[in-house]
Scaffold this active site. Structure first.
Site, PDB file in Angstrom:
ATOM      1  N   THR A 132      -3.946 -39.011  25.773  1.00 58.78           N
ATOM      2  CA  THR A 132      -4.743 -39.164  26.942  1.00 58.78           C
ATOM      3  C   THR A 132      -4.843 -40.354  27.681  1.00 58.78           C
ATOM      4  O   THR A 132      -4.293 -41.155  26.987  1.00 58.78           O
ATOM      5  CB  THR A 132      -6.315 -39.086  26.415  1.00 58.78           C
ATOM      6  OG1 THR A 132      -6.515 -37.652  25.650  1.00 58.78           O
ATOM      7  CG2 THR A 132      -7.538 -39.112  27.504  1.00 58.78           C
ATOM      8  N   VAL A 191     -12.817 -27.205  25.100  1.00 59.51           N
ATOM      9  CA  VAL A 191     -12.924 -28.415  25.999  1.00 59.51           C
ATOM     10  C   VAL A 191     -13.217 -29.626  25.080  1.00 59.51           C
ATOM     11  O   VAL A 191     -14.060 -29.548  24.377  1.00 59.51           O
ATOM     12  CB  VAL A 191     -14.054 -28.195  26.900  1.00 59.51           C
ATOM     13  CG1 VAL A 191     -14.284 -29.250  27.848  1.00 59.51           C
ATOM     14  CG2 VAL A 191     -13.945 -26.921  27.799  1.00 59.51           C
ATOM     15  N   GLY A 192     -12.329 -30.771  25.536  1.00 58.42           N
ATOM     16  CA  GLY A 192     -12.778 -32.128  24.780  1.00 58.42           C
ATOM     17  C   GLY A 192     -13.550 -32.956  25.692  1.00 58.42           C
ATOM     18  O   GLY A 192     -14.447 -32.425  26.376  1.00 58.42           O
ATOM     19  N   THR A 224     -10.474 -42.230  24.167  1.00 54.37           N
ATOM     20  CA  THR A 224      -9.516 -41.543  23.805  1.00 54.37           C
ATOM     21  C   THR A 224      -9.493 -41.299  22.256  1.00 54.37           C
ATOM     22  O   THR A 224      -9.876 -42.062  21.805  1.00 54.37           O
ATOM     23  CB  THR A 224      -8.179 -41.819  24.037  1.00 54.37           C
ATOM     24  OG1 THR A 224      -7.162 -41.402  23.405  1.00 54.37           O
ATOM     25  CG2 THR A 224      -7.920 -43.578  23.534  1.00 54.37           C
ATOM     26  N   THR A 228     -10.402 -37.822  19.020  1.00 50.99           N
ATOM     27  CA  THR A 228     -10.857 -36.712  18.879  1.00 50.99           C
ATOM     28  C   THR A 228     -12.159 -36.385  19.574  1.00 50.99           C
ATOM     29  O   THR A 228     -13.049 -36.844  19.259  1.00 50.99           O
ATOM     30  CB  THR A 228     -11.208 -36.485  17.051  1.00 50.99           C
ATOM     31  OG1 THR A 228      -9.831 -36.804  16.475  1.00 50.99           O
ATOM     32  CG2 THR A 228     -11.298 -35.181  16.923  1.00 50.99           C
ATOM     33  N   GLY A 229     -11.875 -35.677  20.618  1.00 49.57           N
ATOM     34  CA  GLY A 229     -12.743 -35.381  21.538  1.00 49.57           C
ATOM     35  C   GLY A 229     -14.198 -35.183  21.055  1.00 49.57           C
ATOM     36  O   GLY A 229     -15.242 -35.501  21.647  1.00 49.57           O
TER      37      GLY A 229
END
Lengths: 318, 318
Positions: free
Chosen positions: B184, B213-214, B235, B237-238
């Site tokens: 990202t 969706v993150g 940035t 693990t969303g």
């Protein structure tokens, strides 16, 4: 059966331009009985030892199944004539959360959001993928025609002619002043174990375009729960809750700023929202069982029930 | 030309399992020059009086156009073989924000997010509707084939065989340890007028399913800016940033809790994230021009430039 400890369930059915002058007695009575029924369903669970999550799911399912509210069955239409629904849920004990957005075939989006929380590695699923996930998880799937209601369709046609986009009920009542009001729905609860939970569900904006996502499926914007602080469900113009992280902001003002629940919620709705031109309201309960329901619109469909079993339902400003 | 006042631009290209032992010298040098180039583009704007928003857009566009990073051109593939991109931007002066998610045809999603902020009534647009909005606004539209890169495709094939889903680079490096890292991207800036801005852009997870969706397109989760406090881009693990409202949380700890920027960011990444098992990092700058770049992973592609014009770029832990 007398419950062992304090519990509370608070629900809302949307905030907006809700005026007694544009309401008929029979419609008012329908709203009151629908809200009371949703509270009763949650009460029967909480009073027999079920969790706040169970109560939130039951109350929201009841409101989703009711065509009066803009969620589930009563969802409004997008500009292309679809019904696209959003929902989210959060568990204050684990801080786990789940949401679905822009789904078209899930009868009860709140149950799909719960499945995202409990049976996936994710928090947010959207669109056709979220529909597929819900189906794979055994959620009840319906045809788009399930969501068809004549009054929502007529509303879309009217707004299209007027080139307007309506959130909940404001634009409609401006157009018509005839008492047809809609609303996002939500529920927050504290159970006898001291656990908080929050859920929110909506059919979005009438005549919305471009895959617009509001605050309801966004954790921290339209919905938040944390056993340390509070559980919150919001309603109003979603964009303002997205920009302020409204639901989480109430929690943050409590956790970091030392504010009480009512003070924090009041600050969001009557100060921060006024500063940025936002309209809406919220319901919230804290871990002590205090509840608050502030809104800066003309009205908000809302209700509360505690361990005494007496449902208190309101619509207008007091 | 000597600028009139302090300014800062900080960027990242993703955090994760980034180990010197699995990097080749030539790839390392490509990353360093790519990050330096993005910083230079922002610097040339900030040093000549452009705003923090302009610098954030330019830096992210540079990273989106670079196939090294998992954003724009270098986006990874979903399980169905599509490239679905997310981006968001926020203006700390006005608290206005815009985002797009799961878009498939927008060459530079960060520019579309900016259009959502400046040319729509909404904050979040998703899916095919967001693609249409961007086209209507004159954003550059490309065919899905623009996003095709052989190494991302090979990565998808490998993960499908292994039945894995990869965020950024962790799963890949676990699988391969061969130095192919993704990421990202994000940028935060303070301009000479004292205005903060933040932007984030991503190609999501390789092999992701169900319209996941993150945090990147969610204001307050992966991205936040407020002139009162700070600008943040995240940035990792969303899902953990979605549950903690990570980007806004740094701001809230400063505004309500009186913490300094570094202390607040440190608390999120090294305390709250550890408690819930989250991995990732963030970049942030406050209104005094202080910057911080904490991460709890092995590495994070990152860089900073201030009014002295010297770009400082790092990859590993120091």
């Amino acid at each position: 059966m007398k419950p062992a400890a304090k519990f509370v369930l608070v629900i809302h059915g949307g905030a907006g331009t809700i005026l007694k002058s544009s309401m008929t007695p029979s419609l008012e009575s329908e709203y009151i009985s629908s809200l009371t029924q949703a509270l009763s369903q949650g009460y029967s669970l909480l009073s027999t030892g079920s969790t706040s999550l169970d109560a939130v799911l039951a109350a929201i399912k009841s409101l989703e199944d009711n065509p009066l509210f803009n969620a589930g069955k009563g969802a409004v239409f997008t500009s292309e004539g679809f019904n696209e629904l959003d929902a989210s849920i959060m568990d204050g004990k684990t801080l786990k959360a789940g949401s679905v957005s822009c789904v078209r075939t899930i009868k009860n989006p709140i149950l799909a959001a719960y499945k995202v929380m409990t049976s996936s590695d994710h928090v947010m699923l959207m669109g056709e993928g979220a529909d597929r996930f819900a189906k794979d998880q055994g959620c009840e799937i319906v045809d788009q025609s399930y969501f068809f209601t004549q009054k929502r369709w007529d509303h879309l046609e009217k707004l299209k002619k007027a080139k307007l986009m309506a959130l909940d009920h404001n634009a409609e009542s401006t157009l018509e002043k005839n008492g047809k009001k809609f609303g996002t729905v939500g529920a927050v609860a504290l159970d006898i174990y001291g656990n908080l939970a929050a859920g929110t569900s909506t059919g979005g904006l009438t005549n919305k375009k471009y895959g617009r996502v509001g605050d309801s499926p966004v954790i921290g914007a339209g919905n938040y729960a944390n056993n340390k602080t509070c559980a919150v469900s919001c309603t109003g113009t979603g964009e303002y809750f997205l920009r302020t992280l409204g639901a989480y902001d109430v929690s943050a003002m409590m956790e970091y700023g030392g504010l009480g629940l009512a003070e924090a919620a009041e600050k969001l709705i009557h100060k921060k929202f006024i500063e940025i031109g936002g309209d809406g309201g919220l319901i919230a309960v804290d871990r002590e069982g205090n509840a608050t329901m502030p809104f800066n619109t003309e009205g908000m469909y809302r209700g509360i029930i505690t361990e005494d079993g007496e449902a208190k339902v309101s619509i207008y400003k007091e």
